[in-house]
Design a protein around this motif. Structure first.
Motif, PDB file in Angstrom:
ATOM      1  N   ARG A 291     -27.525 -31.234  16.889  1.00 48.11           N
ATOM      2  CA  ARG A 291     -28.466 -32.250  16.405  1.00 48.11           C
ATOM      3  C   ARG A 291     -28.004 -32.883  15.106  1.00 48.11           C
ATOM      4  N   ILE A 292     -26.846 -32.451  14.609  1.00 48.14           N
ATOM      5  CA  ILE A 292     -26.286 -32.985  13.372  1.00 48.14           C
ATOM      6  C   ILE A 292     -25.228 -34.023  13.727  1.00 48.14           C
TER       7      ILE A 292
ATOM      8  N   LEU B 206     -40.563 -25.513   6.876  1.00 49.68           N
ATOM      9  CA  LEU B 206     -40.317 -25.573   8.314  1.00 49.68           C
ATOM     10  C   LEU B 206     -39.362 -24.467   8.724  1.00 49.68           C
ATOM     11  N   GLY B 207     -39.601 -23.894   9.883  1.00 53.24           N
ATOM     12  CA  GLY B 207     -38.722 -22.866  10.407  1.00 53.24           C
ATOM     13  C   GLY B 207     -37.788 -23.442  11.458  1.00 53.24           C
ATOM     14  N   ALA B 208     -36.539 -23.014  11.397  1.00 58.94           N
ATOM     15  CA  ALA B 208     -35.566 -23.338  12.439  1.00 58.94           C
ATOM     16  C   ALA B 208     -35.245 -22.037  13.154  1.00 58.94           C
TER      17      ALA B 208
ATOM     18  N   SER C 122     -21.172 -23.995  13.545  1.00 58.06           N
ATOM     19  CA  SER C 122     -22.511 -23.438  13.723  1.00 58.06           C
ATOM     20  C   SER C 122     -23.338 -23.671  12.461  1.00 58.06           C
ATOM     21  N   ALA C 123     -24.609 -24.019  12.636  1.00 56.74           N
ATOM     22  CA  ALA C 123     -25.457 -24.388  11.493  1.00 56.74           C
ATOM     23  C   ALA C 123     -26.846 -23.784  11.623  1.00 56.74           C
TER      24      ALA C 123
ATOM     25  N   GLY D 227     -27.549 -21.428  16.011  1.00 61.07           N
ATOM     26  CA  GLY D 227     -26.758 -22.315  15.172  1.00 61.07           C
ATOM     27  C   GLY D 227     -25.969 -23.367  15.918  1.00 61.07           C
ATOM     28  N   ALA D 228     -25.443 -23.023  17.099  1.00 61.67           N
ATOM     29  CA  ALA D 228     -24.681 -24.008  17.872  1.00 61.67           C
ATOM     30  C   ALA D 228     -25.609 -25.101  18.400  1.00 61.67           C
TER      31      ALA D 228
END
Length: 176
Positions: free
Chosen positions: A134-135, A121-123, A75-76, A128-129
């Motif tokens: 996208r990574i 920028l906001g994520a 998770s990121a 996170g999953a």
């Protein structure tokens, strides 16, 4: 407006972004949280070279979880950006162009973003999953001893963000 941007960021790219715009990022960015930011700014104070190329770079405020078998990364999701506020102006002064996180920034950081022609920028917190999907690449590049707070190089494809503070210093939270 929707933008698809290939990293690294330039002043021209950041100048084209407005508060509230959706931005999909593709390319390489770095991760760094509190401990890494402290080390980066200490290196700057000592006149030492930084362990990452900062000019035009984007830093994602994240401490990724370990990957499960078969995954690139766990998770990121973004961490609270204000924890990096004490260090951000110094990094912007040496060429940092973009930051990704969640939450408000201090007036000093907003001013530094405007001065540098950078962007915050906001994520989406709690996703996170989805963001991890996208990574496409993940590598520890500095401060290995910090574990999940080490600096990582991420390769991302269409990583979804929203402009929270644009290069003119306009803040999305002030308009809603």
């Amino acid at each position: 407006m929707i933008h698809h941007i290939t990293l690294p960021l330039s002043k021209e790219k950041t100048a084209s972004l407005n508060c509230g715009d959706t931005v999909y990022l593709t390319g390489e960015l770095f991760t760094a949280r509190d401990a890494a930011h402290k080390r980066l700014t200490e290196a700057l104070k000592k006149g030492e070279p930084l362990p990452i190329p900062i000019e035009g770079a984007t830093i994602y405020y994240v401490g990724p979880t370990p990957a499960k078998p078969g995954q690139i990364i766990g998770s990121a999701g973004p961490t609270t950006s204000s924890r990096m506020d004490a260090y951000t102006p110094q990094l912007l002064d040496v060429g940092l162009r973009g930051m990704i996180g969640k939450g408000k920034r201090s007036p000093a950081v907003t001013d530094a973003i405007k001065k540098a022609g950078a962007v915050y920028l906001g994520a989406i917190g709690g996703a996170g999953a989805l963001l991890a999907s996208r990574i496409t690449g993940y590598e520890v590049v500095a401060y290995h001893d910090l574990g999940t707070e080490a600096i990582h190089r991420l390769t991302v494809e269409d990583f979804p963000t929203v402009v929270v503070i644009d290069a003119r210093g306009l803040v999305l939270y002030d308009s809603i």
